[in-house]
Design an enzyme around this catalytic site. Structure first.
Site, PDB file in Angstrom:
ATOM      1  N   GLN A   1      22.996 -10.292  34.994  1.00 18.32           N
ATOM      2  CA  GLN A   1      24.023 -11.246  34.574  1.00 18.32           C
ATOM      3  C   GLN A   1      23.503 -11.937  33.316  1.00 18.32           C
ATOM      4  O   GLN A   1      22.429 -12.524  33.337  1.00 18.32           O
ATOM      5  CB  GLN A   1      24.292 -12.278  35.678  1.00 18.32           C
ATOM      6  CG  GLN A   1      24.896 -11.704  36.929  1.00 18.32           C
ATOM      7  CD  GLN A   1      26.361 -11.346  36.764  1.00 18.32           C
ATOM      8  OE1 GLN A   1      26.981 -11.540  35.721  1.00 18.32           O
ATOM      9  NE2 GLN A   1      26.925 -10.791  37.815  1.00 18.32           N
TER      10      GLN A   1
ATOM     11  N   ASN B   1      18.727 -10.263  42.301  1.00 18.59           N
ATOM     12  CA  ASN B   1      19.351 -11.482  41.782  1.00 18.59           C
ATOM     13  C   ASN B   1      19.875 -12.365  42.915  1.00 18.59           C
ATOM     14  O   ASN B   1      19.626 -13.570  42.930  1.00 18.59           O
ATOM     15  CB  ASN B   1      20.485 -11.136  40.819  1.00 18.59           C
ATOM     16  CG  ASN B   1      21.115 -12.356  40.192  1.00 18.59           C
ATOM     17  OD1 ASN B   1      20.430 -13.206  39.653  1.00 18.59           O
ATOM     18  ND2 ASN B   1      22.429 -12.447  40.286  1.00 18.59           N
TER      19      ASN B   1
ATOM     20  N   GLU C   1      19.835  -0.545  47.053  1.00 15.22           N
ATOM     21  CA  GLU C   1      20.209  -0.341  45.656  1.00 15.22           C
ATOM     22  C   GLU C   1      19.919   1.106  45.280  1.00 15.22           C
ATOM     23  O   GLU C   1      18.876   1.642  45.670  1.00 15.22           O
ATOM     24  CB  GLU C   1      19.417  -1.297  44.765  1.00 15.22           C
ATOM     25  CG  GLU C   1      19.453  -1.015  43.285  1.00 15.22           C
ATOM     26  CD  GLU C   1      20.853  -1.053  42.685  1.00 15.22           C
ATOM     27  OE1 GLU C   1      21.158  -0.147  41.889  1.00 15.22           O
ATOM     28  OE2 GLU C   1      21.626  -1.966  42.998  1.00 15.22           O
TER      29      GLU C   1
ATOM     30  N   ASP D   1      21.734   5.597  47.701  1.00 15.52           N
ATOM     31  CA  ASP D   1      23.165   5.342  47.645  1.00 15.52           C
ATOM     32  C   ASP D   1      23.514   4.433  48.829  1.00 15.52           C
ATOM     33  O   ASP D   1      23.080   4.689  49.962  1.00 15.52           O
ATOM     34  CB  ASP D   1      23.915   6.675  47.748  1.00 15.52           C
ATOM     35  CG  ASP D   1      25.399   6.489  47.871  1.00 15.52           C
ATOM     36  OD1 ASP D   1      26.046   6.267  46.842  1.00 15.52           O
ATOM     37  OD2 ASP D   1      25.897   6.543  49.023  1.00 15.52           O
TER      38      ASP D   1
ATOM     39  N   ASP E   1      27.832  -6.778  46.460  1.00 19.41           N
ATOM     40  CA  ASP E   1      27.970  -7.055  45.021  1.00 19.41           C
ATOM     41  C   ASP E   1      28.089  -5.715  44.286  1.00 19.41           C
ATOM     42  O   ASP E   1      27.197  -5.335  43.524  1.00 19.41           O
ATOM     43  CB  ASP E   1      26.774  -7.870  44.530  1.00 19.41           C
ATOM     44  CG  ASP E   1      26.944  -8.354  43.101  1.00 19.41           C
ATOM     45  OD1 ASP E   1      28.048  -8.210  42.529  1.00 19.41           O
ATOM     46  OD2 ASP E   1      25.960  -8.873  42.541  1.00 19.41           O
TER      47      ASP E   1
ATOM     48  N   CYS F   1      33.305  -8.429  40.298  1.00 20.92           N
ATOM     49  CA  CYS F   1      33.609  -8.685  38.895  1.00 20.92           C
ATOM     50  C   CYS F   1      34.938  -8.032  38.502  1.00 20.92           C
ATOM     51  O   CYS F   1      35.293  -8.021  37.328  1.00 20.92           O
ATOM     52  CB  CYS F   1      32.476  -8.192  37.998  1.00 20.92           C
ATOM     53  SG  CYS F   1      32.208  -6.404  38.100  1.00 20.92           S
TER      54      CYS F   1
END
Length: 172
Positions: A7, A40, A58, A80, A100, A127
């Site tokens: 970010q 994060n 991740e 994955d 996220d 987002c």
């Protein structure tokens, strides 16, 4: 390393982390941070819930390696998200999941595996309002979750880009 996502609006990122952690209810016994990057959102979870078992998943091995160095008490899985969830059993106790995903949102298999694990709460950080709406519809139509609240965060003022933080809780 150049491909790692971060970010870029630091002050709003701090707000995002605070809003995400404050959205969590109670004291979960376990937490999963899906699409965790290098941590994060994982880092404030550790600080707020030090007794919880935390798993971060991740795809990027570079990101998970960086996360492991920074946050060694977290179980890091470089895979994955859908494939990793498929192989996981539901941990004991009360659980919560932070989602996220990238702009494309979650794949159907991620949501199906997540519903199989049936955490008491899902906090979805998005987002992209369009893919969030698609994924939220799947969660709500399952009959397992209700939408508790959605909050917007203006990551890039004077542009169309916003971040959403939504809380889904189990239907009682």
């Amino acid at each position: 390393e150049a491909a790692l996502f971060a970010q870029v609006n630091r002050s709003q990122n701090e707000q995002l982390k605070n809003i995400t952690v404050l959205a969590l209810r109670g004291r979960p016994d376990w937490l999963m941070d899906l699409y965790a990057g290098s941590g994060n959102l994982t880092e404030p979870l550790i600080e707020t819930f030090p007794a919880a078992k935390i798993t971060a998943i991740e795809l990027s091995r570079v990101a998970t390696t960086r996360g492991q160095k920074r946050l060694p008490h977290v179980e890091w899985i470089a895979a994955d998200v859908g494939k990793a969830l498929k192989g996981l059993a539901r941990p004991k106790g009360l659980g919560a999941v932070i989602l996220d995903p990238p702009r494309t949102g979650c794949t159907r298999d991620v949501l199906e595996h997540l519903m199989r694990l049936h955490p008491e709460q899902i906090v979805y950080v998005s987002c992209n309002p369009m893919t969030f709406a698609r994924d939220a519809e799947i969660l709500l139509n399952s009959g397992l979750y209700r939408l508790e609240h959605v909050r917007g965060l203006d990551m890039f003022p004077q542009t169309e880009h916003i971040e959403l933080v939504a809380s889904f809780c189990t239907v009682t």
